[in-house]
Design a protein around this motif. Structure first.
Motif, PDB file in Angstrom:
ATOM      1  N   HIS A 395       0.855  -1.193   0.000  1.00 33.97           N
ATOM      2  CA  HIS A 395       0.000   0.000   0.000  1.00 33.97           C
ATOM      3  C   HIS A 395       0.892   1.244   0.000  1.00 33.97           C
ATOM      4  O   HIS A 395       1.241   1.771   1.067  1.00 33.97           O
ATOM      5  CB  HIS A 395      -0.909   0.005   1.217  1.00 33.97           C
ATOM      6  N   PRO A 396       1.287   1.750  -1.156  1.00 32.52           N
ATOM      7  CA  PRO A 396       2.199   2.904  -1.235  1.00 32.52           C
ATOM      8  C   PRO A 396       1.648   4.167  -0.568  1.00 32.52           C
ATOM      9  O   PRO A 396       2.424   5.037  -0.162  1.00 32.52           O
ATOM     10  CB  PRO A 396       2.374   3.113  -2.746  1.00 32.52           C
ATOM     11  N   ASN A 397       0.326   4.282  -0.433  1.00 35.45           N
ATOM     12  CA  ASN A 397      -0.268   5.495   0.144  1.00 35.45           C
ATOM     13  C   ASN A 397      -0.316   5.468   1.669  1.00 35.45           C
ATOM     14  O   ASN A 397      -0.656   6.479   2.299  1.00 35.45           O
ATOM     15  CB  ASN A 397      -1.692   5.692  -0.394  1.00 35.45           C
ATOM     16  N   PHE A 398       0.005   4.343   2.269  1.00 37.73           N
ATOM     17  CA  PHE A 398      -0.141   4.228   3.722  1.00 37.73           C
ATOM     18  C   PHE A 398       0.744   5.233   4.462  1.00 37.73           C
ATOM     19  O   PHE A 398       0.307   5.882   5.418  1.00 37.73           O
ATOM     20  CB  PHE A 398       0.195   2.803   4.171  1.00 37.73           C
ATOM     21  N   GLU A 399       2.007   5.355   4.049  1.00 38.65           N
ATOM     22  CA  GLU A 399       2.935   6.242   4.756  1.00 38.65           C
ATOM     23  C   GLU A 399       2.466   7.690   4.726  1.00 38.65           C
ATOM     24  O   GLU A 399       2.510   8.398   5.738  1.00 38.65           O
ATOM     25  CB  GLU A 399       4.341   6.116   4.171  1.00 38.65           C
ATOM     26  N   ALA A 400       1.992   8.158   3.566  1.00 35.28           N
ATOM     27  CA  ALA A 400       1.497   9.531   3.454  1.00 35.28           C
ATOM     28  C   ALA A 400       0.274   9.742   4.345  1.00 35.28           C
ATOM     29  O   ALA A 400       0.129  10.794   4.987  1.00 35.28           O
ATOM     30  CB  ALA A 400       1.164   9.849   2.003  1.00 35.28           C
ATOM     31  N   GLU A 401      -0.602   8.759   4.396  1.00 38.08           N
ATOM     32  CA  GLU A 401      -1.788   8.870   5.237  1.00 38.08           C
ATOM     33  C   GLU A 401      -1.415   8.885   6.717  1.00 38.08           C
ATOM     34  O   GLU A 401      -2.031   9.593   7.520  1.00 38.08           O
ATOM     35  CB  GLU A 401      -2.752   7.719   4.948  1.00 38.08           C
ATOM     36  N   VAL A 423      -5.906   2.292  10.814  1.00 35.81           N
ATOM     37  CA  VAL A 423      -5.510   0.911  11.109  1.00 35.81           C
ATOM     38  C   VAL A 423      -6.604  -0.081  10.698  1.00 35.81           C
ATOM     39  O   VAL A 423      -6.301  -1.228  10.333  1.00 35.81           O
ATOM     40  CB  VAL A 423      -5.154   0.746  12.602  1.00 35.81           C
ATOM     41  N   ASP A 424      -7.850   0.359  10.756  1.00 39.28           N
ATOM     42  CA  ASP A 424      -8.932  -0.526  10.305  1.00 39.28           C
ATOM     43  C   ASP A 424      -8.928  -0.672   8.787  1.00 39.28           C
ATOM     44  O   ASP A 424      -9.154  -1.770   8.256  1.00 39.28           O
ATOM     45  CB  ASP A 424     -10.283   0.021  10.771  1.00 39.28           C
ATOM     46  N   ARG A 425      -8.659   0.412   8.093  1.00 41.78           N
ATOM     47  CA  ARG A 425      -8.678   0.381   6.632  1.00 41.78           C
ATOM     48  C   ARG A 425      -7.597  -0.547   6.089  1.00 41.78           C
ATOM     49  O   ARG A 425      -7.795  -1.206   5.058  1.00 41.78           O
ATOM     50  CB  ARG A 425      -8.497   1.802   6.080  1.00 41.78           C
ATOM     51  N   TYR A 426      -6.455  -0.617   6.778  1.00 45.66           N
ATOM     52  CA  TYR A 426      -5.359  -1.484   6.319  1.00 45.66           C
ATOM     53  C   TYR A 426      -5.232  -2.755   7.166  1.00 45.66           C
ATOM     54  O   TYR A 426      -4.218  -3.450   7.073  1.00 45.66           O
ATOM     55  CB  TYR A 426      -4.044  -0.703   6.344  1.00 45.66           C
ATOM     56  N   ASP A 427      -6.246  -3.022   7.985  1.00 43.68           N
ATOM     57  CA  ASP A 427      -6.299  -4.246   8.792  1.00 43.68           C
ATOM     58  C   ASP A 427      -5.034  -4.403   9.645  1.00 43.68           C
ATOM     59  O   ASP A 427      -4.372  -5.443   9.655  1.00 43.68           O
ATOM     60  CB  ASP A 427      -6.477  -5.476   7.884  1.00 43.68           C
ATOM     61  N   LEU A 428      -4.709  -3.344  10.411  1.00 46.12           N
ATOM     62  CA  LEU A 428      -3.502  -3.344  11.235  1.00 46.12           C
ATOM     63  C   LEU A 428      -3.804  -3.143  12.712  1.00 46.12           C
ATOM     64  O   LEU A 428      -2.909  -2.823  13.503  1.00 46.12           O
ATOM     65  CB  LEU A 428      -2.550  -2.233  10.770  1.00 46.12           C
TER      66      LEU A 428
END
Length: 782
Positions: A395-401, A423-428
């Motif tokens: 997910h390349p956009n995770f860090e920016a988010e 964290v819910d959106r990326y199941d973390l």
């Protein structure tokens, strides 16, 4: 110089005794419940280095009568069995022959055998409560006992299989102490990578990839760190003598040069701290916030080079002291912080920023209990790239988010909502590292830290003091011998930059962008860089609107928003009588400069100059003037400069109330005009009477008449009559004394102003002479 002992816990000793015969001597073996230290143990048969399994079987379970070629083979077999089953082993006791002292019996037990017996250590203050250690022993009875036979072989004489605790699953068994072992090949790889400047985390990543998983590596990252530390101590050699000689030389040249050396239990040098006189002097002026940086590695031995730095009045990093740490234990950091505080005259900072490290946090809590501790946000973001590398790849956009969530949240509620959504959106939600940093959010997320001073101009920008003071001078290949020279060069370079900034501030005038008296005042007070930041905030007020939303007796609340962005508003509470304002953005509390929102309120309420309480001395061009001088002249500043400003602002604000309310109707307008005319008449009379109003004169005259009447009545009962002055004569004397008092007060104001001017001139001349001297030195060097 005497070495201070390094606080390293010795092995605790606990035993479980088994009944033995009269011809044997029982031997108890040491036990250490602390898993931080790895015990190097070799398992093999007859010195072959290979684990012995009877009859080639690798999945056998021990049984009574089972035979082994040697004691070591029995130990290796039981430990291998323990690894398969899921527990750790240790030697509980031994039995020696009274005739020749040879070992004739061994007992190997589960590591959870017995119970811990708390023992008081000599020389420790009983009132001091240390961090409790986790309980690891639960009285497990599982064990293996072997005896030597006349043939020289060892036979199992006792075996207890059952455990009274849960066993460890296969994917976690590598964490058990008896199964952690740094092999020869792993040591070679660690030494190679360490020499290339790679840290423990990077080395462990390489080992996991090399061995195909953490369970195959055979030890933990902590074991890797311990091995690297012991390697440093073995290979350090005599290079440290160069640094010690340098420090002794500096202390001989100047007694104010402070340094201390911590020794280990063998009285060998472990850690060093030093602070030169300039660093100690810098702390007097700029020691409100401190950064402690352990990310440096100054030489080929990977010693942590840890500088204490801060921010000066030009926004430049300044040094408060340095340390070289061989040992990065909690005891070492406690020693270091205690010595640093001693060098800084025992005055702790308001805030301190460190790497995200559990051991450092515990040391800070112990030595700086009242200091606000912040973790470096950028260090946590760097950790994120390692801990969440798989997420970043998918997910390349995770860090920016993540950056947006952390940096742009305006309230704690907004951050909480944004974090949970992320964290819910990326199941973390169940990710262990994310859970840990979320639990520590109040120590690194900006929205939780804005109420504390950190001397940073922006909550979202990185502090210049972190990882920058020795940039270009120290790197992973710098030896200790070269480090001494590079250290001197770095200090000289930083000093030259500060002198250059002083020169620019004193000898050049900034370009003003508004006709505001406040901007002119700030240009004369702040250093060049700080004024540019203030000017940016002031100019931005032209795009903001302030709306009064609540008007209490003493405080008025304004809603401040940028034109066209009404949805993003801030609230400013303003007490006009005390000239105090605070904003929900808390920029002044965080950086020491007023935000555009408060300045907008000042603009709409016609506050034309900055109240002195909002000009922090640490940001002014006179920041390094004497502390005692500041204390003695503080009252003068308030009496001369601030009194006129406050009186003007108060009168201006009260007059505007009549304007706002007097235009509503014609009747109210006429009343307001009559009131203003009456006020103007009273002001004119007061000016004519030297500052005293007509009402005051009438009241004073009535009081005088009453007094004279009482005096006259009392004189009728006295034998000798007293002579009294007439009313006109007394009035003239009182007016004369009043005028003399007014003249004396005006002279005092003039004397105060002149004294302040003289003191200011002295400070500026002192600073100019410093700049000239430095310029001459630079010219002679060229």
């Amino acid at each position: 110089m005497e070495f201070e002992p390094l606080g390293m816990s010795n092995d605790a000793i606990e035993f479980d005794m088994i009944g033995l015969g009269e011809d044997a001597v029982d031997i108890e073996h040491p036990v250490d419940d602390d898993d931080d230290h790895l015990i190097e143990t070799s398992y093999g048969s007859a010195g072959t280095g290979e684990i012995y399994f009877p009859e080639g079987e690798t999945n056998l379970e021990p049984y009574e009568g089972m035979e082994f070629e040697s004691e070591e083979a029995a130990k290796a077999f039981y430990n291998s069995y323990a690894r398969r089953v899921g527990f750790s082993t240790r030697v509980s006791m031994s039995r020696r022959s009274r005739r020749d002292g040879a070992i004739i019996q061994r007992s190997f037990v589960c590591a959870k055998e017995g119970f811990r017996i708390e023992k008081e250590k000599p020389g420790r203050d009983g009132s001091r409560v240390k961090r409790p250690r986790a309980e690891t022993r639960v009285g497990c009875k599982a064990m293996l006992v072997v005896k030597i036979q006349d043939s020289g072989r060892w036979v199992v004489s006792g075996f207890v299989k059952e455990h009274n605790h849960e066993l460890v699953p296969p994917d976690k068994v590598h964490c058990l102490r008896s199964h952690r072992h740094v092999s020869g090949s792993a040591k070679s790889l660690i030494d190679t990578l360490q020499g290339a400047g790679i840290g423990p985390s990077g080395i462990m990543s390489a080992l996991i990839k090399e061995y195909g998983g953490i369970s195959n590596v055979g030890f933990t990252e902590r074991d890797c760190r311990n091995y690297m530390r012991s390697s440093k101590q073995r290979t350090l050699g005599g290079d440290t003598q160069i640094l010690l000689d340098y420090l002794r030389q500096k202390q001989g040249e100047n007694p104010n040069f402070f340094f201390a050396v911590q020794g280990d239990k063998d009285q060998c040098m472990s850690n060093i701290f030093w602070a030169d006189p300039k660093a100690r002097n810098n702390y007097i002026y700029f020691g409100d916030t401190v950064t402690f940086d352990t990310t440096y590695r100054s030489n080929r031995y990977r010693l942590p080079f840890a500088p204490f730095t801060g921010i000066n009045h030009h926004g430049q990093p300044v040094l408060f002291g340095c340390a070289l740490l061989i040992n990065e234990s909690e005891a070492s950091f406690v020693w270091l912080f205690r010595k640093w505080l001693e060098a800084m005259s025992g005055r702790p900072p308001v805030s301190i920023t460190t790497d995200h490290d559990r051991v450092i946090r515990m040391a800070v809590t112990e030595i700086f209990p009242n200091t606000r501790h912040r973790f470096c946000k950028w260090h946590i973001f760097k950790e994120c790239q390692e801990k969440l590398s798989h997420v970043l790849q998918e997910h390349p956009n995770f860090e920016a988010e993540l950056h947006k969530c952390v940096n742009l949240s305006e309230s704690t509620e907004e951050f909480e909502c944004c974090w949970l959504s992320l964290v819910d959106r990326y199941d973390l939600r169940e990710h262990e590292w994310l859970q840990n940093i979320y639990a520590d959010r109040w120590q690194w997320v900006p929205v939780y830290l804005r109420d504390t001073f950190f001397a940073e101009m922006s909550i979202t920008q990185r502090s210049d003091s972190m990882n920058s003071y020795f940039d270009g001078y120290v790197n992973a290949s710098t030896t200790l011998q070269l480090f001494v020279k590079q250290y001197e060069k770095a200090l000289e370079s930083r000093y030259e930059k500060e002198v250059k900034a002083d020169y620019d501030t004193l000898n050049t005038d900034p370009v003003l962008k508004t006709p505001s008296p406040m901007e002119k005042q700030a240009a004369a007070a702040y250093t060049r860089k700080l004024f540019m930041k203030f000017q940016e905030e002031l100019v931005e007020t032209l795009t903001f609107l302030a709306t009064k939303v609540e008007d209490e007796q003493a405080t008025t609340t304004y809603r401040v928003a940028k034109f066209g962005e009404d949805h993003k508003a801030y609230f400013v509470r303003f007490n006009v009588r005390e000239m105090k304002a605070n904003c929900t953005c808390q920029m002044f509390e965080f950086s020491g400069l007023l935000c555009r929102h408060v300045l907008t309120v000042f603009r709409v309420t016609n506050v034309l100059t900055l109240p002195s309480c909002y000009i922090l001395k640490r940001w002014t061009r006179n920041a390094k003037s004497g502390v005692m001088l500041e204390e003695r002249t503080n009252d003068l500043l308030n009496g001369s400069r601030e009194s006129l400003t406050v009186r003007y602002n108060n009168l201006h604000h009260e007059a505007l109330k009549y304007v706002d309310e007097g235009v509503e109707t014609v009747e109210i307008y006429n009343v307001a005009m009559d009131a203003l005319r009456e006020a103007a008449s009273k002001v004119a009379v007061a000016k004519k009477n030297g500052g005293k109003s007509a009402t005051d004169n009438e009241t004073r005259r009535d009081n005088q008449l009453i007094y004279r009447s009482q005096a006259t009545d009392s004189s009728l009962h006295q034998l000798d009559s007293e002579r009294h002055l007439s009313e006109d004569e007394e009035d003239r004397k009182i007016q004369k004394l009043s005028r003399q008092l007014e003249r004396a007060q005006r002279k005092c104001e003039v004397y105060r102003a002149n004294l302040l001017s003289v003191l200011k001139d002295i400070e500026q001349q002192k600073l100019q002479l410093t700049v000239k001297v430095q310029s001459i030195k630079l010219g002679m060097r060229d």
